[in-house]
Scaffold this motif. Sequence first.
Motif, short mmCIF file in Angstrom:
data_model
loop_
_atom_site.label_atom_id
_atom_site.label_comp_id
_atom_site.label_asym_id
_atom_site.label_seq_id
_atom_site.Cartn_x
_atom_site.Cartn_y
_atom_site.Cartn_z
N GLY A 300 33.14 43.26 55.31
CA GLY A 300 32.01 42.63 54.55
C GLY A 300 32.39 42.37 53.26
O GLY A 300 32.31 41.50 52.36
N ASN A 301 33.43 43.33 52.63
CA ASN A 301 34.13 43.19 51.30
C ASN A 301 35.00 41.88 51.10
O ASN A 301 34.91 41.06 50.36
CB ASN A 301 34.78 44.43 50.92
CG ASN A 301 33.98 45.35 50.35
OD1 ASN A 301 33.54 45.38 49.01
ND2 ASN A 301 33.62 46.50 51.08
N LEU A 302 35.69 41.66 52.38
CA LEU A 302 36.48 40.45 52.74
C LEU A 302 35.84 39.32 52.72
O LEU A 302 36.10 38.28 51.84
CB LEU A 302 37.25 40.75 53.76
CG LEU A 302 38.11 39.55 54.05
CD1 LEU A 302 39.29 39.30 53.24
CD2 LEU A 302 38.77 39.62 55.71
N ARG A 303 34.71 39.18 53.25
CA ARG A 303 33.79 38.09 53.32
C ARG A 303 33.09 37.70 51.86
O ARG A 303 33.33 36.97 51.37
CB ARG A 303 32.74 38.23 54.44
CG ARG A 303 32.93 38.18 55.77
CD ARG A 303 31.85 38.54 56.54
NE ARG A 303 32.08 38.25 58.02
CZ ARG A 303 31.46 38.66 58.98
NH1 ARG A 303 30.47 39.68 59.04
NH2 ARG A 303 31.64 38.33 60.38
N TRP A 304 32.76 38.67 51.38
CA TRP A 304 32.18 38.51 49.82
C TRP A 304 33.16 38.21 48.88
O TRP A 304 32.98 37.31 47.94
CB TRP A 304 31.45 39.82 49.50
CG TRP A 304 30.39 39.74 48.18
CD1 TRP A 304 30.27 40.52 47.30
CD2 TRP A 304 29.98 38.41 47.76
NE1 TRP A 304 29.44 40.05 46.22
CE2 TRP A 304 29.26 38.84 46.46
CE3 TRP A 304 29.86 37.19 48.19
CZ2 TRP A 304 28.44 37.80 45.76
CZ3 TRP A 304 29.13 36.29 47.39
CH2 TRP A 304 28.46 36.58 46.15
N ALA A 305 34.57 38.76 49.07
CA ALA A 305 35.47 38.34 48.11
C ALA A 305 35.91 36.90 48.24
O ALA A 305 35.99 36.23 47.36
CB ALA A 305 36.73 39.32 48.36
N GLY A 307 33.94 34.51 49.67
CA GLY A 307 32.80 33.98 49.08
C GLY A 307 32.95 33.68 47.66
O GLY A 307 32.48 32.61 47.14
N SER A 308 33.28 34.71 46.85
CA SER A 308 33.27 34.70 45.51
C SER A 308 34.15 33.70 44.77
O SER A 308 33.89 33.17 43.83
CB SER A 308 33.50 36.28 44.85
OG SER A 308 34.55 36.70 45.15
N ILE A 328 30.43 35.02 39.02
CA ILE A 328 30.59 35.69 40.48
C ILE A 328 32.29 35.65 40.79
O ILE A 328 32.79 36.77 41.30
CB ILE A 328 29.89 34.94 41.52
CG1 ILE A 328 28.48 35.19 41.17
CG2 ILE A 328 30.31 35.12 42.95
CD1 ILE A 328 27.46 34.25 42.07
N GLY A 329 33.01 34.61 40.36
CA GLY A 329 34.24 34.39 40.81
C GLY A 329 34.99 35.57 40.18
O GLY A 329 36.04 35.98 40.56
N ARG A 330 34.81 35.98 38.91
CA ARG A 330 35.32 36.98 38.07
C ARG A 330 35.41 38.20 39.01
O ARG A 330 36.08 39.42 38.31
CB ARG A 330 35.04 37.21 36.86
CG ARG A 330 35.38 36.02 35.90
CD ARG A 330 34.71 35.97 34.49
NE ARG A 330 35.32 37.29 33.69
CZ ARG A 330 36.76 37.49 33.32
NH1 ARG A 330 37.28 36.34 33.24
NH2 ARG A 330 36.88 38.39 32.72
#
Length: 346
Positions: A300-305, A307-308, A328-330
């Motif tokens: 999940g953290n990988l997906r959101w990373a 995605g960001s 969000i990118g930061r």
Amino acid sequence: MDASLMELKTQLESYLRERLQGEVELGELRSLSGGACQDNYLVDVKVKSGASAGDYPLVLRTDKGGALLSSLSRPDEFRVVESAYGAGVLTPRPYWLETDRRWIGRPFYFMQRIPGRATGRYVVKDRELNQLRKSLPALIAENLAKIHSVQPANAAAELKAALGDAPPPGSRTLALDAVTVMRKSLDELPEARPALELALNFLEARAPENDAPVLVHGDFRTGNFMVSPEGLHGIVDWEFAHWGDRHEDLSWLCLRDWRFGKNNKEVGGFADRAEFFDAYARAAGVAPDAVKILYWEIMGNLRWAVGSVQQAERHLSGKDRGIELAAIGRRTVEMEYEILRLIEGA
């Protein structure tokens, strides 16, 4: 009301008159915040005659030109919400799916408009919810168990058509397919992310066998629960639903990013893990597996990373500039740090 909304109002009135075989009048109609894959409109519908006569405070959901990775179309999303609502999940009731583009140029459906607010900081910190937060873990767990009660074996044919086939229990397909998708996404990023590459290698090597696949919400987190001091009113935003492992939803809710500053409450900023997992086990009759929770939490953290980073690229490329996308990118480095912390403790 501007010209585009007036045109939409006329189109919807014509559609509903034909669909409901009665006199229909639309009251308020205004655009709400949407997303990358849908537009939402608040709409008050008054059906003056026919079998469906009555007042309907609704939200109109339509497809937008773009789509996010793995997001559902509005027709497929309708089938998911219809099935979840039928399983007793607290979610807005869906109405009147239409796939014929002649009406407004794209598919759409309506859904019940419900009270409450979903803002993360409101849910985890506002004093007016102090009493509700005592019962919220059990309420959320019970609704998640109802979502997971929808399975390929008991699903309606329309839902099966929308979501496709699911792998059998005991395979590693769900985890390995997720790794494949994320590796492709990572390869497409404009710069190397060593921490995310490390996470992918870890996840590929540790891919667990999946339980019997269930309906997974796909974005089950604080921010997608409509609440007020009176209670939980509904689970919203189903566009990432799919057949998957129940631990995907259980772990996604535990991501640090969804705690909104309440890091001592590891489940959504409002519950302890043991408290929430015990409530889920009672409701679902299935105890969460700690090893699988950890695996899907890293995923999940990988997906959101990833995605960001993608959100930041929308801003940096000039395609869709906005301070929110840049901000969000930061935050990518926060997920990278969390991934390394979780792997270190595995």
